[in-house]
Design a protein around this motif. Sequence first.
Motif, PDB file in Angstrom:
ATOM      1  N   GLY A 115      28.028   9.452 -18.708  1.00  0.00           N
ATOM      2  CA  GLY A 115      27.378   8.492 -19.603  1.00  0.00           C
ATOM      3  C   GLY A 115      27.845   8.645 -21.040  1.00  0.00           C
ATOM      4  N   GLN A 116      27.873   9.875 -21.517  1.00  0.00           N
ATOM      5  CA  GLN A 116      28.364  10.122 -22.873  1.00  0.00           C
ATOM      6  C   GLN A 116      29.816   9.676 -23.005  1.00  0.00           C
ATOM      7  OE1 GLN A 116      27.997  14.176 -24.317  1.00  0.00           O
ATOM      8  NE2 GLN A 116      29.491  13.847 -25.936  1.00  0.00           N
ATOM      9  N   GLN A 117      30.626   9.981 -21.990  1.00  0.00           N
ATOM     10  CA  GLN A 117      32.042   9.620 -22.048  1.00  0.00           C
ATOM     11  C   GLN A 117      32.228   8.112 -22.085  1.00  0.00           C
ATOM     12  OE1 GLN A 117      33.291  11.722 -18.544  1.00  0.00           O
ATOM     13  NE2 GLN A 117      32.742  13.691 -19.456  1.00  0.00           N
ATOM     14  N   LEU A 118      31.413   7.386 -21.317  1.00  0.00           N
ATOM     15  CA  LEU A 118      31.530   5.930 -21.354  1.00  0.00           C
ATOM     16  C   LEU A 118      31.050   5.390 -22.693  1.00  0.00           C
ATOM     17  CD1 LEU A 118      32.244   3.265 -20.047  1.00  0.00           C
ATOM     18  CD2 LEU A 118      29.946   3.189 -19.057  1.00  0.00           C
ATOM     19  N   MET A 119      29.985   5.961 -23.252  1.00  0.00           N
ATOM     20  CA  MET A 119      29.525   5.511 -24.562  1.00  0.00           C
ATOM     21  C   MET A 119      30.633   5.671 -25.602  1.00  0.00           C
ATOM     22  SD  MET A 119      25.598   6.960 -24.609  1.00  0.00           S
ATOM     23  CE  MET A 119      25.161   6.243 -26.209  1.00  0.00           C
ATOM     24  N   GLU A 120      31.360   6.761 -25.537  1.00  0.00           N
ATOM     25  CA  GLU A 120      32.479   6.973 -26.464  1.00  0.00           C
ATOM     26  C   GLU A 120      33.563   5.926 -26.243  1.00  0.00           C
ATOM     27  OE1 GLU A 120      31.842  11.834 -26.760  1.00  0.00           O
ATOM     28  OE2 GLU A 120      33.341  10.993 -25.389  1.00  0.00           O
ATOM     29  N   LEU A 121      33.828   5.607 -24.967  1.00  0.00           N
ATOM     30  CA  LEU A 121      34.840   4.593 -24.657  1.00  0.00           C
ATOM     31  C   LEU A 121      34.396   3.213 -25.131  1.00  0.00           C
ATOM     32  CD1 LEU A 121      37.511   3.876 -23.212  1.00  0.00           C
ATOM     33  CD2 LEU A 121      36.179   3.587 -21.101  1.00  0.00           C
ATOM     34  N   LEU A 122      33.149   2.866 -24.877  1.00  0.00           N
ATOM     35  CA  LEU A 122      32.639   1.557 -25.301  1.00  0.00           C
ATOM     36  C   LEU A 122      32.733   1.385 -26.818  1.00  0.00           C
ATOM     37  CD1 LEU A 122      29.423   1.276 -23.072  1.00  0.00           C
ATOM     38  CD2 LEU A 122      31.648   0.169 -22.697  1.00  0.00           C
ATOM     39  N   ALA A 123      32.483   2.460 -27.547  1.00  0.00           N
ATOM     40  CA  ALA A 123      32.521   2.391 -29.011  1.00  0.00           C
ATOM     41  C   ALA A 123      33.937   2.149 -29.531  1.00  0.00           C
ATOM     42  CB  ALA A 123      31.951   3.677 -29.609  1.00  0.00           C
ATOM     43  N   ARG A 124      34.942   2.546 -28.745  1.00  0.00           N
ATOM     44  CA  ARG A 124      36.337   2.414 -29.198  1.00  0.00           C
ATOM     45  C   ARG A 124      36.929   1.038 -28.890  1.00  0.00           C
ATOM     46  NH1 ARG A 124      36.932   7.638 -26.764  1.00  0.00           N
ATOM     47  NH2 ARG A 124      38.136   6.712 -25.062  1.00  0.00           N
ATOM     48  N   ASP A 126      37.315  -2.974 -28.715  1.00  0.00           N
ATOM     49  CA  ASP A 126      36.978  -4.149 -29.524  1.00  0.00           C
ATOM     50  C   ASP A 126      36.266  -5.178 -28.649  1.00  0.00           C
ATOM     51  OD1 ASP A 126      36.803  -6.294 -31.230  1.00  0.00           O
ATOM     52  OD2 ASP A 126      38.967  -6.526 -31.516  1.00  0.00           O
ATOM     53  N   ALA A 127      34.986  -5.396 -28.907  1.00  0.00           N
ATOM     54  CA  ALA A 127      34.208  -6.322 -28.092  1.00  0.00           C
ATOM     55  C   ALA A 127      34.609  -7.771 -28.327  1.00  0.00           C
ATOM     56  CB  ALA A 127      32.718  -6.144 -28.382  1.00  0.00           C
ATOM     57  N   ASP A 128      35.208  -8.069 -29.475  1.00  0.00           N
ATOM     58  CA  ASP A 128      35.615  -9.444 -29.771  1.00  0.00           C
ATOM     59  C   ASP A 128      36.902  -9.833 -29.053  1.00  0.00           C
ATOM     60  OD1 ASP A 128      33.429  -9.870 -31.459  1.00  0.00           O
ATOM     61  OD2 ASP A 128      34.499  -8.964 -33.155  1.00  0.00           O
ATOM     62  N   ASP A 129      37.627  -8.846 -28.542  1.00  0.00           N
ATOM     63  CA  ASP A 129      38.852  -9.092 -27.770  1.00  0.00           C
ATOM     64  C   ASP A 129      38.775  -8.253 -26.499  1.00  0.00           C
ATOM     65  OD1 ASP A 129      41.385  -9.957 -27.085  1.00  0.00           O
ATOM     66  OD2 ASP A 129      42.399  -8.370 -28.196  1.00  0.00           O
ATOM     67  N   ARG A 184      28.887  -6.519 -23.113  1.00  0.00           N
ATOM     68  CA  ARG A 184      30.082  -7.343 -22.908  1.00  0.00           C
ATOM     69  C   ARG A 184      31.282  -6.485 -22.519  1.00  0.00           C
ATOM     70  NH1 ARG A 184      28.201  -9.606 -27.636  1.00  0.00           N
ATOM     71  NH2 ARG A 184      29.934  -8.773 -28.870  1.00  0.00           N
ATOM     72  N   VAL A 185      31.457  -5.369 -23.199  1.00  0.00           N
ATOM     73  CA  VAL A 185      32.605  -4.514 -22.910  1.00  0.00           C
ATOM     74  C   VAL A 185      32.469  -3.891 -21.523  1.00  0.00           C
ATOM     75  CG1 VAL A 185      33.861  -2.438 -23.607  1.00  0.00           C
ATOM     76  CG2 VAL A 185      33.046  -4.037 -25.349  1.00  0.00           C
TER      77      VAL A 185
END
Length: 268
Positions: A115-124, A126-129, A184-185
């Motif tokens: 979960g932590q690892q995915l949160m880090e990935l999601l933060a990196r 770009d949700a707009d692309d 979205r991501v």
Amino acid sequence: MSRQATRDDEDPASRWWATAISDISPGVIRLRGYPVADLIEDASFAQVVWLLLRGDLPSPAQARLLERALVAGVDHGPQSPAIAIARMAATCGVGINNAMASAVNVLGDVHGGAGQQLMELLARIDADDALDAVRAALADLKARGIHVPGFGHRFHPVDPRRDPLMAAVERAVSDGVVAGRAYRVATEIERQLAPIPMNIDGATAVIFSELGFTPELGRGLFVLSRSVGALAHAWEESGSGLRNKGPIPRTSLPAYTGQPERRVGHGG
């Protein structure tokens, strides 16, 4: 006669464990400024968790979303190594706190850290692309031989916790409770990984991200949730009457893959 506790904010001793979380003095307990009696009367456990971590009470809708994630992660039975360890520890005659601590101590990067690892990935990403950004991120993980955290499950073809959690996030986005960026991501990652579905780690990572928790706190919240299961299983096992229960039944022996029998001084 014991001396009355005092506080002097200029005293180095008083500032040794200075905290903005709890204001404790004789006859007084305030958490982030709220009297504990008020919290006991009017706040849920999920609201108090948020309060202590974030500094203020969440909205009712934020609290409900957080509570769903905490409920979803409480237990996965002895299929979970941490739960099996809690049960095994209980048969060794240790206290309930030791059994729970034994479970928590194995919730590391491999078991409990997705979960932590995915949160880090999601933060990196770009949700707009999201389409191209996710494609690039997945290609990078594949090139480095890194498993995509939060997707697939070794036991469930489809994790039964995924749909209700993601439906709750979708409603929260629609109601304006959360922004929907992580949602979205994550759903784009799931689309590109199809037919591999999101699991509990992925769904709770989306919720914790949408609610504004850091990745480190995301892992801490999962540990808090799974501690409930560790407590329940350790307590149940403590009533079994069994002692020193190993990882497999006594009637089964581990496969031996070493040398055949040999003797000292006879070529071995």
